[in-house]
Design a protein around this motif. Structure first.
Motif, mmCIF file in Angstrom:
data_model
loop_
_atom_site.group_PDB
_atom_site.id
_atom_site.type_symbol
_atom_site.label_atom_id
_atom_site.label_comp_id
_atom_site.label_asym_id
_atom_site.label_seq_id
_atom_site.Cartn_x
_atom_site.Cartn_y
_atom_site.Cartn_z
ATOM 1 N N LEU A 24 -4.284 42.449 -16.023
ATOM 2 C CA LEU A 24 -4.537 40.000 -16.602
ATOM 3 C C LEU A 24 -5.058 39.788 -17.592
ATOM 4 O O LEU A 24 -4.812 39.522 -18.979
ATOM 5 N N TYR A 25 -6.524 40.183 -17.306
ATOM 6 C CA TYR A 25 -7.555 39.329 -18.723
ATOM 7 C C TYR A 25 -8.498 40.448 -18.993
ATOM 8 O O TYR A 25 -9.784 39.783 -17.582
ATOM 9 N N PRO A 26 -8.517 40.794 -19.319
ATOM 10 C CA PRO A 26 -9.365 41.914 -19.039
ATOM 11 C C PRO A 26 -10.902 41.256 -20.081
ATOM 12 O O PRO A 26 -10.603 40.713 -20.927
ATOM 13 N N SER A 27 -11.448 41.738 -20.360
ATOM 14 C CA SER A 27 -13.036 41.367 -21.268
ATOM 15 C C SER A 27 -13.023 42.145 -22.270
ATOM 16 O O SER A 27 -12.944 43.146 -22.663
ATOM 17 N N ASN A 28 -12.662 41.171 -23.414
ATOM 18 C CA ASN A 28 -13.863 42.064 -24.884
ATOM 19 C C ASN A 28 -15.036 42.552 -24.876
ATOM 20 O O ASN A 28 -15.246 42.183 -24.907
ATOM 21 N N ARG A 29 -14.988 43.793 -25.544
ATOM 22 C CA ARG A 29 -16.453 44.263 -25.341
ATOM 23 C C ARG A 29 -17.655 43.853 -25.738
ATOM 24 O O ARG A 29 -18.766 43.697 -25.336
ATOM 25 N N LYS A 30 -16.847 43.073 -26.731
ATOM 26 C CA LYS A 30 -18.512 42.850 -27.822
ATOM 27 C C LYS A 30 -18.402 41.330 -26.998
ATOM 28 O O LYS A 30 -19.988 40.977 -27.143
ATOM 29 N N THR A 31 -17.752 40.914 -26.882
ATOM 30 C CA THR A 31 -18.000 39.454 -27.336
ATOM 31 C C THR A 31 -18.267 38.663 -25.569
ATOM 32 O O THR A 31 -18.768 37.970 -25.356
ATOM 33 N N GLY A 32 -17.275 39.207 -24.830
ATOM 34 C CA GLY A 32 -17.574 38.866 -22.690
ATOM 35 C C GLY A 32 -16.314 38.082 -23.019
ATOM 36 O O GLY A 32 -16.473 38.283 -21.708
ATOM 37 N N ARG A 33 -15.625 38.223 -23.548
ATOM 38 C CA ARG A 33 -14.541 36.801 -23.080
ATOM 39 C C ARG A 33 -13.492 37.428 -22.320
ATOM 40 O O ARG A 33 -12.172 38.711 -23.654
#
Length: 97
Positions: free
Chosen positions: A15-24
């Motif tokens: 449901l909530y993967p992380s953005n690889r660049k920002t970690g968000r």
């Protein structure tokens, strides 16, 4: 009492993967689809006019779609987050039981 019949919830990692660049973390396409199905089920069941508040409890029956091992707490959090986003209750921190 509100009774909902929903598809089996996806894992929180899905449901909530992380953005690889920002970690968000962000809501995935699969998460968006599950939330949309959840909104339809809540509307069909008769969402409360005001979100429920005070100390709350709920009962959840899970029927896995196959025999794979699953983490129950991932399912609970997915359902609780959707109940909050759909305005059924104020926040999942109100759940005692």
């Amino acid at each position: 009492m509100i009774a909902l019949s929903l598809p089996y919830p996806p894992s929180m990692n899905t449901l909530y993967p992380s953005n690889r660049k920002t970690g968000r973390r962000f809501l995935s396409k699969r998460g968006t689809a599950y939330l949309a199905a959840f909104r339809v089920a809540v509307a069909a069941a008769g969402k409360p006019v005001q979100p429920l508040s005070g100390r709350l409890g709920y009962r959840l029956h899970l029927y896995p779609p196959d025999a794979r091992k699953r983490d129950l707490s991932n399912c609970l959090k997915a359902v609780e987050d959707c109940l909050t986003k759909c305005g059924v209750w104020v926040d999942d921190s109100l759940v005692d039981v």
